[in-house]
Design a protein around this motif. Structure first.
Motif, PDB file in Angstrom:
ATOM      1  N   THR A 131      55.714 -10.840  -7.034  1.00 52.48           N
ATOM      2  CA  THR A 131      56.157 -10.239  -8.291  1.00 52.48           C
ATOM      3  C   THR A 131      55.232 -10.665  -9.423  1.00 52.48           C
ATOM      4  N   GLY A 132      54.865 -11.939  -9.462  1.00 53.06           N
ATOM      5  CA  GLY A 132      53.934 -12.429 -10.487  1.00 53.06           C
ATOM      6  C   GLY A 132      52.596 -11.733 -10.391  1.00 53.06           C
ATOM      7  N   GLU A 133      52.101 -11.522  -9.171  1.00 52.54           N
ATOM      8  CA  GLU A 133      50.827 -10.829  -9.001  1.00 52.54           C
ATOM      9  C   GLU A 133      50.908  -9.399  -9.525  1.00 52.54           C
ATOM     10  N   VAL A 134      52.002  -8.710  -9.225  1.00 56.87           N
ATOM     11  CA  VAL A 134      52.174  -7.331  -9.687  1.00 56.87           C
ATOM     12  C   VAL A 134      52.267  -7.294 -11.207  1.00 56.87           C
ATOM     13  N   VAL A 135      53.008  -8.221 -11.807  1.00 52.88           N
ATOM     14  CA  VAL A 135      53.146  -8.259 -13.267  1.00 52.88           C
ATOM     15  C   VAL A 135      51.784  -8.521 -13.909  1.00 52.88           C
ATOM     16  N   LYS A 139      49.815  -5.972 -16.424  1.00 51.38           N
ATOM     17  CA  LYS A 139      49.415  -6.392 -17.765  1.00 51.38           C
ATOM     18  C   LYS A 139      47.918  -6.231 -17.971  1.00 51.38           C
ATOM     19  N   GLY A 140      47.133  -6.508 -16.947  1.00 47.45           N
ATOM     20  CA  GLY A 140      45.682  -6.395 -17.044  1.00 47.45           C
ATOM     21  C   GLY A 140      45.222  -4.950 -17.147  1.00 47.45           C
ATOM     22  N   GLU A 141      45.905  -4.034 -16.545  1.00 40.49           N
ATOM     23  CA  GLU A 141      45.502  -2.625 -16.555  1.00 40.49           C
ATOM     24  C   GLU A 141      46.016  -1.886 -17.775  1.00 40.49           C
TER      25      GLU A 141
END
Length: 167
Positions: A131-135, A139-141
């Motif tokens: 979930t942290g990776e997806v968030v 946010k980066g995109e």
């Protein structure tokens, strides 16, 4: 031939295995019940046969019957005591076995519970990481906010002013 009975349900599959009751197991393992019945019947038959076939006077016959009755009573008391001891031993063995099985079941339950807890914690950690990776990726995109289709006058000049300047 075994004493086991097998129930077959309507689909033709066995549904359960017949397990003998405690009484059946006790009698099958120890034979105390059948021994007591056989000993009592044998003693009675022997006593009656001996008394009826012996040529004796009435007084002697009564004395023999009295003696045989006392002996039969004593043997019955003795056999009852033996049966009681065996039953107590069987009850104690059954109690110990039940306690062993209960303890083993508790240990297995604890093992399964601990394993399930560890797997749940492991899965929770993996889910949090993913979930942290997806968030972070989202946010980066993220660039400028997208037009959501609602009317807004932010950053726009009113139309009336344009018409005055053009005149």
């Amino acid at each position: 031939m075994t004493n086991e009975k097998e129930y077959v349900n309507t689909y033709g599959n066995p549904s359960y295995e017949h397990r003998p009751s405690a009484k059946e197991s006790y009698e099958a393992e120890s034979g105390v019940g059948s021994f007591l019945v056989g000993a009592t019947i044998g003693a009675l038959a022997g006593a009656v046969t001996a008394l009826l076939l012996a040529p004796k006077s009435g007084r002697e016959m009564r004395e023999d019957i009295s003696t045989q009755a006392v002996e039969l009573k004593d043997k019955t008391i003795e056999l009852t005591a033996v049966a009681k001891e065996k039953a107590e031993g069987f009850a104690q063995a059954t109690k110990e076995k039940t306690e062993e099985m209960t303890q083993a079941a508790k240990e297995k339950t604890d093992e399964f519970t601990q394993a399930a807890k560890e797997k749940t914690e492991e899965m929770s950690k993996v889910i949090k990481e993913k979930t942290g990776e997806v968030v972070d990726k989202v946010k980066g995109e993220q660039e400028a906010p997208l037009d959501d289709g609602t009317a807004s006058t932010e950053g726009e000049e009113p139309l009336e002013e344009e018409t005055k300047e053009e005149k």
